[in-house]
Scaffold this motif. Structure first.
Motif, PDB file in Angstrom:
ATOM      1  N   TYR A   6      -5.275  51.343 -87.418  1.00 10.44           N
ATOM      2  CA  TYR A   6      -3.952  50.736 -87.333  1.00 10.44           C
ATOM      3  C   TYR A   6      -3.559  50.545 -85.863  1.00 10.44           C
ATOM      4  O   TYR A   6      -3.107  49.466 -85.467  1.00 10.44           O
ATOM      5  CB  TYR A   6      -2.928  51.614 -88.059  1.00 10.44           C
ATOM      6  CG  TYR A   6      -1.579  50.983 -88.190  1.00 10.44           C
ATOM      7  CD1 TYR A   6      -1.305  50.101 -89.220  1.00 10.44           C
ATOM      8  CD2 TYR A   6      -0.562  51.271 -87.275  1.00 10.44           C
ATOM      9  CE1 TYR A   6      -0.056  49.518 -89.344  1.00 10.44           C
ATOM     10  CE2 TYR A   6       0.684  50.692 -87.388  1.00 10.44           C
ATOM     11  CZ  TYR A   6       0.934  49.818 -88.427  1.00 10.44           C
ATOM     12  OH  TYR A   6       2.161  49.233 -88.538  1.00 10.44           O
ATOM     13  N   MET A  10      -2.841  47.059 -83.823  1.00 10.58           N
ATOM     14  CA  MET A  10      -1.576  46.813 -83.115  1.00 10.58           C
ATOM     15  C   MET A  10      -1.862  46.380 -81.672  1.00 10.58           C
ATOM     16  O   MET A  10      -1.231  45.447 -81.173  1.00 10.58           O
ATOM     17  CB  MET A  10      -0.703  48.065 -83.118  1.00 10.58           C
ATOM     18  CG  MET A  10      -0.065  48.359 -84.450  1.00 10.58           C
ATOM     19  SD  MET A  10       1.171  47.145 -84.938  1.00 10.58           S
ATOM     20  CE  MET A  10       2.614  47.896 -84.246  1.00 10.58           C
ATOM     21  N   THR A  38       1.315  42.462 -94.191  1.00  4.99           N
ATOM     22  CA  THR A  38       1.046  43.550 -93.243  1.00  4.99           C
ATOM     23  C   THR A  38       1.259  43.064 -91.810  1.00  4.99           C
ATOM     24  O   THR A  38       1.827  43.780 -90.984  1.00  4.99           O
ATOM     25  CB  THR A  38      -0.377  44.097 -93.429  1.00  4.99           C
ATOM     26  OG1 THR A  38      -0.491  44.621 -94.752  1.00  4.99           O
ATOM     27  CG2 THR A  38      -0.702  45.179 -92.419  1.00  4.99           C
ATOM     28  N   ARG A  41       4.929  42.938 -91.101  1.00  2.54           N
ATOM     29  CA  ARG A  41       5.438  44.302 -90.937  1.00  2.54           C
ATOM     30  C   ARG A  41       5.075  44.849 -89.560  1.00  2.54           C
ATOM     31  O   ARG A  41       5.890  45.484 -88.890  1.00  2.54           O
ATOM     32  CB  ARG A  41       4.867  45.192 -92.036  1.00  2.54           C
ATOM     33  CG  ARG A  41       5.670  46.428 -92.318  1.00  2.54           C
ATOM     34  CD  ARG A  41       5.160  47.155 -93.551  1.00  2.54           C
ATOM     35  NE  ARG A  41       4.546  46.192 -94.436  1.00  2.54           N
ATOM     36  CZ  ARG A  41       3.436  46.317 -95.155  1.00  2.54           C
ATOM     37  NH1 ARG A  41       2.824  47.339 -95.209  1.00  2.54           N
ATOM     38  NH2 ARG A  41       2.919  45.408 -95.901  1.00  2.54           N
ATOM     39  N   MET A  42       3.853  44.586 -89.124  1.00  4.71           N
ATOM     40  CA  MET A  42       3.408  45.069 -87.820  1.00  4.71           C
ATOM     41  C   MET A  42       4.162  44.377 -86.682  1.00  4.71           C
ATOM     42  O   MET A  42       4.540  45.021 -85.695  1.00  4.71           O
ATOM     43  CB  MET A  42       1.897  44.877 -87.666  1.00  4.71           C
ATOM     44  CG  MET A  42       1.095  45.771 -88.603  1.00  4.71           C
ATOM     45  SD  MET A  42      -0.674  45.417 -88.575  1.00  4.71           S
ATOM     46  CE  MET A  42      -1.196  46.568 -87.309  1.00  4.71           C
ATOM     47  N   GLN A  44       7.179  43.245 -86.900  1.00  7.01           N
ATOM     48  CA  GLN A  44       8.515  43.846 -86.935  1.00  7.01           C
ATOM     49  C   GLN A  44       8.506  45.209 -86.241  1.00  7.01           C
ATOM     50  O   GLN A  44       9.441  45.532 -85.503  1.00  7.01           O
ATOM     51  CB  GLN A  44       9.017  43.976 -88.374  1.00  7.01           C
ATOM     52  CG  GLN A  44      10.435  44.480 -88.489  1.00  7.01           C
ATOM     53  CD  GLN A  44      11.431  43.549 -87.808  1.00  7.01           C
ATOM     54  OE1 GLN A  44      11.292  42.330 -87.846  1.00  7.01           O
ATOM     55  NE2 GLN A  44      12.436  44.122 -87.178  1.00  7.01           N
ATOM     56  N   GLN A  45       7.480  45.980 -86.451  1.00 14.77           N
ATOM     57  CA  GLN A  45       7.373  47.292 -85.784  1.00 14.77           C
ATOM     58  C   GLN A  45       7.263  47.131 -84.274  1.00 14.77           C
ATOM     59  O   GLN A  45       7.846  47.919 -83.519  1.00 14.77           O
ATOM     60  CB  GLN A  45       6.182  48.073 -86.326  1.00 14.77           C
ATOM     61  CG  GLN A  45       6.400  48.585 -87.726  1.00 14.77           C
ATOM     62  CD  GLN A  45       5.171  49.262 -88.298  1.00 14.77           C
ATOM     63  OE1 GLN A  45       4.054  49.026 -87.854  1.00 14.77           O
ATOM     64  NE2 GLN A  45       5.383  50.086 -89.304  1.00 14.77           N
ATOM     65  N   LEU A  46       6.539  46.115 -83.819  1.00 14.47           N
ATOM     66  CA  LEU A  46       6.455  45.861 -82.385  1.00 14.47           C
ATOM     67  C   LEU A  46       7.838  45.531 -81.819  1.00 14.47           C
ATOM     68  O   LEU A  46       8.220  46.032 -80.763  1.00 14.47           O
ATOM     69  CB  LEU A  46       5.482  44.712 -82.096  1.00 14.47           C
ATOM     70  CG  LEU A  46       3.998  45.032 -82.231  1.00 14.47           C
ATOM     71  CD1 LEU A  46       3.167  43.761 -82.086  1.00 14.47           C
ATOM     72  CD2 LEU A  46       3.571  46.056 -81.195  1.00 14.47           C
ATOM     73  N   LYS A  47       8.574  44.693 -82.540  1.00 17.64           N
ATOM     74  CA  LYS A  47       9.931  44.334 -82.097  1.00 17.64           C
ATOM     75  C   LYS A  47      10.821  45.564 -82.023  1.00 17.64           C
ATOM     76  O   LYS A  47      11.547  45.758 -81.055  1.00 17.64           O
ATOM     77  CB  LYS A  47      10.555  43.314 -83.050  1.00 17.64           C
ATOM     78  CG  LYS A  47       9.958  41.938 -82.957  1.00 17.64           C
ATOM     79  CD  LYS A  47      10.624  41.009 -83.950  1.00 17.64           C
ATOM     80  CE  LYS A  47      10.028  39.619 -83.913  1.00 17.64           C
ATOM     81  NZ  LYS A  47      10.679  38.720 -84.878  1.00 17.64           N
ATOM     82  N   GLU A  48      10.757  46.395 -83.041  1.00 16.77           N
ATOM     83  CA  GLU A  48      11.595  47.598 -83.095  1.00 16.77           C
ATOM     84  C   GLU A  48      11.232  48.606 -82.009  1.00 16.77           C
ATOM     85  O   GLU A  48      12.080  49.380 -81.582  1.00 16.77           O
ATOM     86  CB  GLU A  48      11.505  48.242 -84.481  1.00 16.77           C
ATOM     87  CG  GLU A  48      12.183  47.433 -85.554  1.00 16.77           C
ATOM     88  CD  GLU A  48      11.930  47.938 -86.956  1.00 16.77           C
ATOM     89  OE1 GLU A  48      11.230  48.959 -87.131  1.00 16.77           O
ATOM     90  OE2 GLU A  48      12.433  47.293 -87.901  1.00 16.77           O
ATOM     91  N   SER A  49       9.982  48.581 -81.562  1.00 10.92           N
ATOM     92  CA  SER A  49       9.566  49.504 -80.505  1.00 10.92           C
ATOM     93  C   SER A  49       9.846  48.944 -79.111  1.00 10.92           C
ATOM     94  O   SER A  49       9.526  49.576 -78.119  1.00 10.92           O
ATOM     95  CB  SER A  49       8.085  49.851 -80.649  1.00 10.92           C
ATOM     96  OG  SER A  49       7.286  48.729 -80.347  1.00 10.92           O
TER      97      SER A  49
END
Length: 67
Positions: A6, A10, A38, A41-42, A44-49
């Motif tokens: 994972y 990323m 997926t 979702r990934m 979105q996780q990059l944006k949130e981080s």
């Protein structure tokens, strides 16, 4: 998918975003052997981080946001 896999995917996404070579979500999913959901979702996780990424509808690719 294991954590190491994972994390590698990323990092690959980040690299492709930085070089404007992701293509559409479907194309990126195919490149990485993942589902389109997926990939979304990934991203979105990059944006949130805090990674500045957006989708350029004219280039059909994700890229870094310019502040």
């Amino acid at each position: 998918m294991r954590f190491i896999e994972y994390a590698q995917k990323m990092e690959t996404i980040k690299y492709l975003v930085q070089h404007k070579r992701t293509g559409t979500p479907a194309e990126l999913a195919q490149k990485l052997g993942l589902s389109e959901r997926t990939i979304l979702r990934m991203i979105q996780q990059l944006k949130e981080s805090g990674f500045p990424v957006h989708y350029n509808r004219f280039r059909f690719s994700y890229e870094e946001e310019i502040n």
